[in-house]
Design a protein around this motif. Structure first.
Motif, PDB file in Angstrom:
ATOM      1  N   ILE A 109     -12.314 -34.496  -7.131  1.00 46.97           N
ATOM      2  CA  ILE A 109     -10.851 -34.521  -7.130  1.00 46.97           C
ATOM      3  C   ILE A 109     -10.355 -35.939  -7.362  1.00 46.97           C
ATOM      4  CG2 ILE A 109      -8.788 -34.151  -5.723  1.00 46.97           C
ATOM      5  CD1 ILE A 109     -10.266 -31.861  -4.342  1.00 46.97           C
ATOM      6  N   GLU A 110     -10.980 -36.911  -6.693  1.00 48.34           N
ATOM      7  CA  GLU A 110     -10.588 -38.306  -6.877  1.00 48.34           C
ATOM      8  C   GLU A 110     -10.758 -38.738  -8.332  1.00 48.34           C
ATOM      9  OE1 GLU A 110     -11.819 -42.771  -5.258  1.00 48.34           O
ATOM     10  OE2 GLU A 110     -12.563 -40.972  -4.244  1.00 48.34           O
ATOM     11  N   SER A 111     -11.870 -38.348  -8.953  1.00 46.07           N
ATOM     12  CA  SER A 111     -12.103 -38.695 -10.360  1.00 46.07           C
ATOM     13  C   SER A 111     -11.043 -38.088 -11.265  1.00 46.07           C
ATOM     14  CB  SER A 111     -13.492 -38.225 -10.798  1.00 46.07           C
ATOM     15  OG  SER A 111     -14.508 -38.864 -10.062  1.00 46.07           O
ATOM     16  N   LEU A 112     -10.664 -36.843 -10.988  1.00 44.55           N
ATOM     17  CA  LEU A 112      -9.637 -36.192 -11.788  1.00 44.55           C
ATOM     18  C   LEU A 112      -8.290 -36.894 -11.638  1.00 44.55           C
ATOM     19  CD1 LEU A 112     -10.526 -32.435 -11.131  1.00 44.55           C
ATOM     20  CD2 LEU A 112     -10.654 -33.617 -13.332  1.00 44.55           C
ATOM     21  N   VAL A 113      -7.943 -37.292 -10.422  1.00 49.50           N
ATOM     22  CA  VAL A 113      -6.686 -38.020 -10.206  1.00 49.50           C
ATOM     23  C   VAL A 113      -6.672 -39.298 -11.027  1.00 49.50           C
ATOM     24  CG1 VAL A 113      -5.241 -39.213  -8.519  1.00 49.50           C
ATOM     25  CG2 VAL A 113      -6.349 -37.062  -7.895  1.00 49.50           C
ATOM     26  N   VAL A 114      -7.766 -40.064 -10.981  1.00 50.09           N
ATOM     27  CA  VAL A 114      -7.842 -41.321 -11.729  1.00 50.09           C
ATOM     28  C   VAL A 114      -7.730 -41.058 -13.229  1.00 50.09           C
ATOM     29  CG1 VAL A 114      -9.338 -43.264 -12.312  1.00 50.09           C
ATOM     30  CG2 VAL A 114      -9.149 -42.506  -9.930  1.00 50.09           C
ATOM     31  N   GLU A 115      -8.438 -40.056 -13.735  1.00 47.90           N
ATOM     32  CA  GLU A 115      -8.379 -39.737 -15.164  1.00 47.90           C
ATOM     33  C   GLU A 115      -6.950 -39.418 -15.600  1.00 47.90           C
ATOM     34  OE1 GLU A 115     -11.046 -36.546 -15.977  1.00 47.90           O
ATOM     35  OE2 GLU A 115     -12.800 -37.584 -15.148  1.00 47.90           O
ATOM     36  N   ILE A 116      -6.268 -38.625 -14.819  1.00 46.96           N
ATOM     37  CA  ILE A 116      -4.901 -38.238 -15.168  1.00 46.96           C
ATOM     38  C   ILE A 116      -3.977 -39.447 -15.148  1.00 46.96           C
ATOM     39  CG2 ILE A 116      -2.905 -36.883 -14.408  1.00 46.96           C
ATOM     40  CD1 ILE A 116      -4.956 -34.811 -13.327  1.00 46.96           C
ATOM     41  N   LEU A 117      -4.096 -40.279 -14.110  1.00 49.57           N
ATOM     42  CA  LEU A 117      -3.221 -41.446 -13.998  1.00 49.57           C
ATOM     43  C   LEU A 117      -3.467 -42.444 -15.122  1.00 49.57           C
ATOM     44  CD1 LEU A 117      -3.242 -42.040 -10.127  1.00 49.57           C
ATOM     45  CD2 LEU A 117      -1.403 -41.047 -11.520  1.00 49.57           C
ATOM     46  N   GLU A 118      -4.717 -42.614 -15.528  1.00 47.73           N
ATOM     47  CA  GLU A 118      -5.003 -43.546 -16.616  1.00 47.73           C
ATOM     48  C   GLU A 118      -4.341 -43.102 -17.916  1.00 47.73           C
ATOM     49  OE1 GLU A 118      -9.234 -43.915 -16.691  1.00 47.73           O
ATOM     50  OE2 GLU A 118      -9.265 -45.477 -15.147  1.00 47.73           O
ATOM     51  N   GLU A 119      -4.308 -41.806 -18.151  1.00 50.98           N
ATOM     52  CA  GLU A 119      -3.612 -41.305 -19.335  1.00 50.98           C
ATOM     53  C   GLU A 119      -2.107 -41.496 -19.206  1.00 50.98           C
ATOM     54  OE1 GLU A 119      -4.592 -37.324 -20.289  1.00 50.98           O
ATOM     55  OE2 GLU A 119      -6.751 -37.692 -20.480  1.00 50.98           O
ATOM     56  N   ASP A 127       6.130 -39.331 -16.026  1.00 54.74           N
ATOM     57  CA  ASP A 127       6.552 -38.169 -15.254  1.00 54.74           C
ATOM     58  C   ASP A 127       5.384 -37.694 -14.399  1.00 54.74           C
ATOM     59  OD1 ASP A 127       7.465 -35.785 -14.231  1.00 54.74           O
ATOM     60  OD2 ASP A 127       8.185 -34.989 -16.141  1.00 54.74           O
ATOM     61  N   LEU A 128       5.469 -37.953 -13.100  1.00 53.02           N
ATOM     62  CA  LEU A 128       4.384 -37.591 -12.196  1.00 53.02           C
ATOM     63  C   LEU A 128       4.336 -36.089 -11.935  1.00 53.02           C
ATOM     64  CD1 LEU A 128       2.324 -39.470 -10.724  1.00 53.02           C
ATOM     65  CD2 LEU A 128       3.647 -39.083  -8.656  1.00 53.02           C
ATOM     66  N   GLU A 369       8.364 -46.399  -7.697  1.00 50.68           N
ATOM     67  CA  GLU A 369       9.775 -46.086  -7.536  1.00 50.68           C
ATOM     68  C   GLU A 369      10.109 -44.857  -8.363  1.00 50.68           C
ATOM     69  OE1 GLU A 369      14.219 -47.937  -8.497  1.00 50.68           O
ATOM     70  OE2 GLU A 369      12.397 -49.039  -9.050  1.00 50.68           O
ATOM     71  N   VAL A 370      10.702 -43.872  -7.715  1.00 50.73           N
ATOM     72  CA  VAL A 370      11.147 -42.677  -8.439  1.00 50.73           C
ATOM     73  C   VAL A 370      12.436 -43.020  -9.170  1.00 50.73           C
ATOM     74  CG1 VAL A 370      11.975 -40.310  -8.219  1.00 50.73           C
ATOM     75  CG2 VAL A 370      10.035 -41.090  -6.836  1.00 50.73           C
ATOM     76  N   THR A 371      12.418 -42.900 -10.489  1.00 54.88           N
ATOM     77  CA  THR A 371      13.579 -43.259 -11.304  1.00 54.88           C
ATOM     78  C   THR A 371      14.374 -42.047 -11.764  1.00 54.88           C
ATOM     79  OG1 THR A 371      12.162 -43.303 -13.271  1.00 54.88           O
ATOM     80  CG2 THR A 371      12.488 -45.385 -12.098  1.00 54.88           C
ATOM     81  N   GLY A 372      13.844 -40.855 -11.547  1.00 50.20           N
ATOM     82  CA  GLY A 372      14.573 -39.640 -11.907  1.00 50.20           C
ATOM     83  C   GLY A 372      13.862 -38.417 -11.370  1.00 50.20           C
ATOM     84  N   VAL A 373      14.642 -37.448 -10.896  1.00 53.01           N
ATOM     85  CA  VAL A 373      14.031 -36.231 -10.363  1.00 53.01           C
ATOM     86  C   VAL A 373      14.942 -35.036 -10.636  1.00 53.01           C
ATOM     87  CG1 VAL A 373      15.003 -36.638  -8.052  1.00 53.01           C
ATOM     88  CG2 VAL A 373      13.048 -35.103  -8.327  1.00 53.01           C
ATOM     89  N   ASP A 374      14.346 -33.964 -11.142  1.00 59.36           N
ATOM     90  CA  ASP A 374      15.013 -32.665 -11.285  1.00 59.36           C
ATOM     91  C   ASP A 374      14.127 -31.633 -10.603  1.00 59.36           C
ATOM     92  OD1 ASP A 374      17.152 -33.602 -12.895  1.00 59.36           O
ATOM     93  OD2 ASP A 374      15.848 -33.528 -14.659  1.00 59.36           O
ATOM     94  N   TRP A 375      14.761 -30.608 -10.012  1.00 61.31           N
ATOM     95  CA  TRP A 375      14.020 -29.576  -9.304  1.00 61.31           C
ATOM     96  C   TRP A 375      14.051 -28.273 -10.096  1.00 61.31           C
ATOM     97  CZ3 TRP A 375      11.537 -30.651  -4.630  1.00 61.31           C
ATOM     98  CH2 TRP A 375      11.793 -31.930  -4.126  1.00 61.31           C
ATOM     99  N   LEU A 387       9.712 -35.756 -12.345  1.00 61.14           N
ATOM    100  CA  LEU A 387       9.653 -36.810 -11.326  1.00 61.14           C
ATOM    101  C   LEU A 387       9.154 -38.081 -12.010  1.00 61.14           C
ATOM    102  CD1 LEU A 387      10.017 -37.214  -8.191  1.00 61.14           C
ATOM    103  CD2 LEU A 387       7.532 -36.936  -8.043  1.00 61.14           C
ATOM    104  N   THR A 388      10.068 -38.812 -12.637  1.00 60.91           N
ATOM    105  CA  THR A 388       9.667 -40.023 -13.349  1.00 60.91           C
ATOM    106  C   THR A 388       9.529 -41.177 -12.358  1.00 60.91           C
ATOM    107  OG1 THR A 388      11.991 -40.488 -13.865  1.00 60.91           O
ATOM    108  CG2 THR A 388      10.694 -39.342 -15.533  1.00 60.91           C
ATOM    109  N   VAL A 389       8.473 -41.960 -12.554  1.00 58.35           N
ATOM    110  CA  VAL A 389       8.185 -43.074 -11.649  1.00 58.35           C
ATOM    111  C   VAL A 389       7.892 -44.335 -12.449  1.00 58.35           C
ATOM    112  CG1 VAL A 389       7.313 -41.618  -9.781  1.00 58.35           C
ATOM    113  CG2 VAL A 389       5.739 -42.464 -11.528  1.00 58.35           C
ATOM    114  N   ALA A 390       8.273 -45.455 -11.872  1.00 58.27           N
ATOM    115  CA  ALA A 390       7.883 -46.780 -12.371  1.00 58.27           C
ATOM    116  C   ALA A 390       6.931 -47.371 -11.352  1.00 58.27           C
ATOM    117  CB  ALA A 390       9.107 -47.675 -12.559  1.00 58.27           C
TER     118      ALA A 390
END
Length: 395
Positions: A109-119, A127-128, A369-375, A387-390
């Motif tokens: 799971i940790e490896s998958l999180v890192v792979e996704i974040l790097e992309e 957009d998280l 920092e969350v810069t935008g969010v829609d539900w 959920l856009t983040v900087a």
């Protein structure tokens, strides 16, 4: 008793739940169990009443086909079975979802999180919700089941279709038929995989289901396929809501985020409080086997009962100051995964994904920092759609 004079409900996405929670508090105080004419169902709003419903399967059945006659998705669907069938099937399936069995999967799971974040980081601000929250549980549950990348695209289309479906009446035949139509492609795909595993088994959940025995018999093809799709959809959409809401909550509560950075032993508490504060699935359904009195209301037999997890998790009778986001709540009997014999089979996996993902985010980013969010604008899921983040990486 009906709620004709009660203030109108407003969906969560309208104002981040302010009007919804004000209405729910009014109803918990005045009509905690009532017949909702717009949803053709009895609504249960208090925590104690919800626990009673979830604990008494003999009165409040999970087999809702009597009131949802168009539904065909039953065999192998744990969410539609009662004992003794439920007990036998759950006992077989739950062996792969205990904390002990899932613990070795934390590294993957940790490896998958890192792979996704790097992309995602290649985009700068990203957009998280559409990235990590959507992709991680999709990939995790697909790997556990043994679904390849082509299959993940099929699941993605199925999940996207589910997210667009909404109704005021969950017993409506047209809604049920549209939902099952949206699942047809993934059902056909998994059926082909189950047939292949009979002659060429692999080290995955589908293979174990194909070759497992329950009460001296093998599971049918339909049972295997229906359970697999239930696991895929429930494991994907619920955890997607948890991950997105977790980041949104911590952005709104920077003092809590700082506390977790300093003490990672609080990760589990944080996941539990997010599940209480923003349960990903707002409601859970049951049907009455007999007439029953609950919360001052008499509910006839064969009636659809809709338990509001959103309301129960904010019940002042169970939680002091429920509108406060507090990772130190003890106890925290949140009902996001329901309760009793039908408690979510994938709860341990969802918690593990939440803790691992948050740990990676804290290790990787000095700030976000969350810069935008829609539900999502429907009443079947509570989750950020965008959920856009900087972010700023640790140096």
């Amino acid at each position: 008793m009906t709620s004709q004079t009660a203030p109108p409900r407003r969906p969560f996405h309208v104002d981040r739940g302010v009007s919804l929670h004000a209405w729910l508090r009014h109803m918990r105080d005045h009509e905690p169990v009532y017949f909702d004419t717009t949803m053709n169902s009895w609504r249960v709003l208090r925590h104690a009443d919800a626990v009673q419903v979830f604990s008494d399967w003999q009165v409040f059945s999970n087999d809702m086909h009597r009131v949802m006659p168009a539904q065909e998705f039953k065999d192998g669907n744990l969410s539609a079975l009662d004992p003794p069938e439920h007990r036998s099937l759950r006992g077989l399936l739950s062996q792969g979802f205990t904390p002990r069995m899932l613990a070795p999967f934390a590294g993957r799971i940790e490896s998958l999180v890192v792979e996704i974040l790097e992309e995602l980081e290649e985009q700068g601000e990203f957009d998280l919700a559409a990235g990590l929250a959507y992709q991680l549980p999709l990939n995790v549950i697909s790997e556990l089941l043994g679904v390849d990348r082509d299959g993940r695209e099929v699941l993605r289309r199925c999940s996207d279709a589910q997210l667009t479906l909404s109704t005021d009446d969950p017993t409506d035949d047209a809604f049920i038929q549209n939902r099952e139509k949206a699942m047809r492609e993934i059902l056909d795909y998994l059926r082909d995989h189950a047939r292949e595993r009979r002659t060429r088994p692999r080290d995955d959940m589908i293979s174990r289901l194909v070759h497992a025995e329950m009460d001296g018999r093998r599971l049918t093809e339909t049972e295997i396929v229906n359970f697999s799709v239930l696991l895929l959809l429930a494991g994907h959409l619920t955890t997607m809501g948890l991950l997105g809401s977790m980041v949104a909550c911590l952005d709104e509560h920077p003092e809590t985020l700082a506390e977790i950075r300093a003490d990672r032993s609080l990760l589990g508490n944080t996941v539990e409080e997010v599940l209480r504060y923003l349960p990903p699935v707002p409601d859970a359904g049951r049907v009455t086997n007999q007439e029953v009195t609950l919360g001052g209301a008499t509910i006839p037999a064969d009636q659809f009962v809709l338990i509001s997890l959103t309301s129960a998790n904010w019940d002042e009778r169970a939680y002091p100051d429920p509108s406060r986001f507090d990772i130190h709540r003890t106890p925290n009997p949140q009902l996001a995964f329901t309760h009793g014999i039908h408690v979510c089979l994938g709860a341990h996996l969802a918690r593990l994904e939440g803790k691992v993902a948050l740990d990676v985010l804290l290790n990787r980013y000095r700030t976000w920092e969350v810069t935008g969010v829609d539900w999502y604008e429907n009443n079947t899921i509570c989750a950020p759609r965008r959920l856009t983040v900087a972010v700023q990486r640790h140096t």
